[in-house]
Design a protein around this motif. Structure first.
Motif, PDB file in Angstrom:
ATOM      1  N   ARG A  89       0.832  -1.213   0.000  1.00 16.13           N
ATOM      2  CA  ARG A  89       0.000   0.000   0.000  1.00 16.13           C
ATOM      3  C   ARG A  89       0.862   1.257   0.000  1.00 16.13           C
ATOM      4  O   ARG A  89       0.536   2.254  -0.630  1.00 16.13           O
ATOM      5  CB  ARG A  89      -0.928   0.005   1.225  1.00 16.13           C
ATOM      6  N   ARG A  92       1.954   1.759  -3.512  1.00 14.95           N
ATOM      7  CA  ARG A  92       0.814   2.254  -4.312  1.00 14.95           C
ATOM      8  C   ARG A  92       0.590   3.742  -4.056  1.00 14.95           C
ATOM      9  O   ARG A  92       0.322   4.505  -4.979  1.00 14.95           O
ATOM     10  CB  ARG A  92      -0.462   1.461  -3.966  1.00 14.95           C
ATOM     11  N   SER A  93       0.704   4.137  -2.795  1.00 16.77           N
ATOM     12  CA  SER A  93       0.547   5.555  -2.466  1.00 16.77           C
ATOM     13  C   SER A  93       1.620   6.380  -3.171  1.00 16.77           C
ATOM     14  O   SER A  93       1.330   7.438  -3.729  1.00 16.77           O
ATOM     15  CB  SER A  93       0.690   5.786  -0.957  1.00 16.77           C
ATOM     16  N   TYR A  94       2.832   5.886  -3.113  1.00 21.02           N
ATOM     17  CA  TYR A  94       3.946   6.610  -3.737  1.00 21.02           C
ATOM     18  C   TYR A  94       3.686   6.769  -5.234  1.00 21.02           C
ATOM     19  O   TYR A  94       3.806   7.861  -5.786  1.00 21.02           O
ATOM     20  CB  TYR A  94       5.262   5.847  -3.502  1.00 21.02           C
ATOM     21  N   GLY A  96       0.803   6.545  -6.725  1.00 20.98           N
ATOM     22  CA  GLY A  96      -0.383   7.395  -6.885  1.00 20.98           C
ATOM     23  C   GLY A  96       0.000   8.861  -6.905  1.00 20.98           C
ATOM     24  O   GLY A  96      -0.471   9.641  -7.736  1.00 20.98           O
ATOM     25  N   ASP A  97       0.885   9.250  -5.995  1.00 21.67           N
ATOM     26  CA  ASP A  97       1.358  10.640  -5.929  1.00 21.67           C
ATOM     27  C   ASP A  97       2.224  11.003  -7.119  1.00 21.67           C
ATOM     28  O   ASP A  97       1.991  11.979  -7.815  1.00 21.67           O
ATOM     29  CB  ASP A  97       2.233  10.817  -4.673  1.00 21.67           C
ATOM     30  N   THR A 104      -2.997  11.174  -2.522  1.00 24.53           N
ATOM     31  CA  THR A 104      -2.945  10.007  -1.650  1.00 24.53           C
ATOM     32  C   THR A 104      -2.755  10.408  -0.196  1.00 24.53           C
ATOM     33  O   THR A 104      -2.942   9.602   0.706  1.00 24.53           O
ATOM     34  CB  THR A 104      -1.800   9.051  -2.031  1.00 24.53           C
ATOM     35  N   ARG A 106      -0.030  10.937   1.250  1.00 21.41           N
ATOM     36  CA  ARG A 106       1.171  10.303   1.790  1.00 21.41           C
ATOM     37  C   ARG A 106       2.058  11.355   2.468  1.00 21.41           C
ATOM     38  O   ARG A 106       2.428  12.354   1.884  1.00 21.41           O
ATOM     39  CB  ARG A 106       1.943   9.639   0.652  1.00 21.41           C
TER      40      ARG A 106
ATOM     41  N   TYR B 138      -8.817   2.529   0.081  1.00 21.08           N
ATOM     42  CA  TYR B 138      -7.799   2.035   1.010  1.00 21.08           C
ATOM     43  C   TYR B 138      -6.869   1.056   0.287  1.00 21.08           C
ATOM     44  O   TYR B 138      -5.645   1.158   0.377  1.00 21.08           O
ATOM     45  CB  TYR B 138      -8.469   1.361   2.203  1.00 21.08           C
ATOM     46  N   GLY B 141      -4.356   2.617  -1.843  1.00 20.40           N
ATOM     47  CA  GLY B 141      -3.352   3.457  -1.167  1.00 20.40           C
ATOM     48  C   GLY B 141      -3.659   4.938  -1.256  1.00 20.40           C
ATOM     49  O   GLY B 141      -2.781   5.765  -1.037  1.00 20.40           O
ATOM     50  N   VAL B 142      -4.912   5.286  -1.585  1.00 18.57           N
ATOM     51  CA  VAL B 142      -5.265   6.703  -1.737  1.00 18.57           C
ATOM     52  C   VAL B 142      -5.784   7.211  -0.391  1.00 18.57           C
ATOM     53  O   VAL B 142      -6.965   7.517  -0.223  1.00 18.57           O
ATOM     54  CB  VAL B 142      -6.323   6.878  -2.854  1.00 18.57           C
ATOM     55  N   ASP B 143      -4.875   7.326   0.558  1.00 18.32           N
ATOM     56  CA  ASP B 143      -5.278   7.589   1.934  1.00 18.32           C
ATOM     57  C   ASP B 143      -5.771   9.010   2.171  1.00 18.32           C
ATOM     58  O   ASP B 143      -6.544   9.254   3.094  1.00 18.32           O
ATOM     59  CB  ASP B 143      -4.123   7.263   2.890  1.00 18.32           C
TER      60      ASP B 143
END
Lengths: 117, 336
Positions: A89, A92-94, A96-97, A104, A106, B138, B141-143
């Motif tokens: 996750r 994925r966040s990284y 996504g950004d 995200t 993050r 979630y 990862g799009v928190d």
């Protein structure tokens, strides 16, 4: 083939993250053996890339990172208690950004999910 | 050409930000299942659907659409769909599930409400305020977006004075019980799956069902939420003999559902493998306890292995109601 480049910004993002804890990985391969998708790259090799700050190598595997089912079968069998799902996750966040341009969040707010799961 | 991961994830995030759900559904459609059940509005204890079962028929229809686009030149144009979706609710227009599919999932919700009522559990329902919990955001990862949405859900629960939540599916259970407390300071709502509530309430079967059933554990219930024994206890108490696949309990095998929107072919391969394992038990019918598992596995089995949500099996034993949509339809036809 071009030599791998360490990306300091990426390396810092990995080392300062609360969620990323792949340091404990012993590279035993159980995770790959039990993976329903038989993702050989994930998580052990991918996490090595991340730990070494090899951003380009990680980004090349974007599809693989998003193919993970987050089913935790690997985590259930991990002998080193690596929070594999949280690590995925995080990546994925990284992505996504940095790649998809999503919000995200993050690093904007502290999120200690790994400690609670 | 594979589907563009960033555009699909972006489309779902846009929907969550602008419309409150990854696949928006009108309040009328999301609450229709409760018609005629006389469930009170709000209350300290509520049945929280998170719209998961209601959304499934629409997700199935959307995935069918995406599967047709995957590996064709059209995959290059998904970014246009994301752009247009910011202004027009394309996901609602594009995904048109069948009436039978919608009725099947609505009936599962009715089953669960009736099971709880029969067991003497008192609960309300938030109707139009029963919001999606954000599981897909979630997973992606799009928190940032998720945190904003989770605060909206928290504020809604506070507005209604909710202290206890009875969840219906593993994804909503996991979000509210294990994820929200890490994202929202002071989130102290008690969260239990209806299977836990029924098991604790000591629900008594009204009739014995002497049948075998193969059990498919949900990954989230088994590995994240510890909901393993409760479904077994309820089935066994009703007379069912449980047929366990080798990959069971905390070592259960994924249904492939979590990646269905992004990688339909790979998702299907995982589901086919799981159906093979379930069939390997020699059992003739399977029970699932998650709407995504049911959709994924039923599609992979393609009618060759009967599959139903656990509420259908429990309803047959613990209530005097018709447990599935087809029985309901047959009954209403014979009554007229």
């Amino acid at each position: 083939m071009a030599a791998s480049q360490v990306d300091m910004e990426f390396a810092e993002a990995v080392t300062t993250s609360d969620e990323f804890n792949a340091w404990a990985c012993l590279n035993c391969g159980i995770c790959s053996a039990v993976c329903p998708l038989a993702i050989d790259l994930m998580p052990r090799k991918l996490f090595r890339y991340a730990i070494l700050g090899l951003k380009d190598e990680v980004l090349e595997e974007t599809d693989t990172i998003f193919q993970c089912l987050l089913c935790k079968l690997c985590e259930e069998n991990c002998t080193s208690n690596v929070h594999i799902v949280e690590n995925v996750r995080f990546l994925r966040s990284y992505i996504g950004d940095e790649v998809f341009g999503l919000d995200t969040g993050r690093g904007r707010e502290e999120h200690h999910a790994a400690a609670h799961r | 050409m594979p589907l563009p991961t960033g555009d699909i994830v972006g489309l779902m995030v846009d929907n969550l930000e602008k419309r409150g759900s990854v696949f928006p559904l009108s309040a009328k459609k999301a609450t229709r299942w409760a018609d005629g059940l006389d469930i009170p509005h709000g209350g300290e204890t509520v049945l929280y659907t998170g719209a998961m079962y209601q959304l499934l028929p629409y997700i199935i229809a959307m995935v069918k659409l995406l599967a047709r686009v995957e590996d064709t030149f059209l995959a290059n144009w998904v970014f246009m769909g994301r752009f247009a979706n910011r202004f027009v609710n394309l996901s609602a227009i594009g995904a048109r599930p069948s009436r039978a599919e919608i009725e099947r999932y609505n009936q599962i919700l009715r089953n669960i409400a009736r099971l709880l009522q029969q067991a003497g559990v008192e609960f309300g329902y938030l109707y139009e305020d029963d919001l999606y919990a954000g599981a897909l955001a979630y997973d992606m990862g799009v928190d940032g977006t998720l945190r904003t949405h989770a605060k909206r859900v928290d504020a809604t629960l506070r507005k209604h004075g909710v202290r206890k939540v009875i969840t219906l599916d593993p994804h909503t259970t996991n979000m509210l019980r294990s994820v929200y407390p890490t994202m929202i300071d002071g989130f102290d709502v008690e969260v239990k799956s209806y299977l836990e509530v029924l098991a604790e309430a000591g629900a008594e079967p009204l009739q014995r069902i002497d049948e075998d059933v193969v059990i498919h554990d949900s990954c989230l219930y088994a590995r994240s939420e510890g909901v393993i024994d409760e479904p077994r206890r309820l089935l066994e108490r009703a007379g069912y003999t449980i047929n366990e696949p080798r990959e069971s309990r905390n070592l259960t095998y994924c249904c492939g559902g979590p990646i269905e929107a992004l990688f339909p072919s790979k998702s299907h391969d995982v589901a086919v493998e799981r159906v093979k394992q379930l069939r390997g038990t020699g059992g003739s019918q399977v029970t699932t306890m998650c709407p995504m598992c049911l959709a994924s596995l039923a599609k992979a089995a393609d009618g060759t292995l009967p599959m139903e949500d656990i509420s259908v099996f429990l309803t047959r034993a613990y209530t005097l109601d018709a447990p599935d949509a087809s029985t309901e339809k047959k009954r209403s036809i014979s009554e007229h």
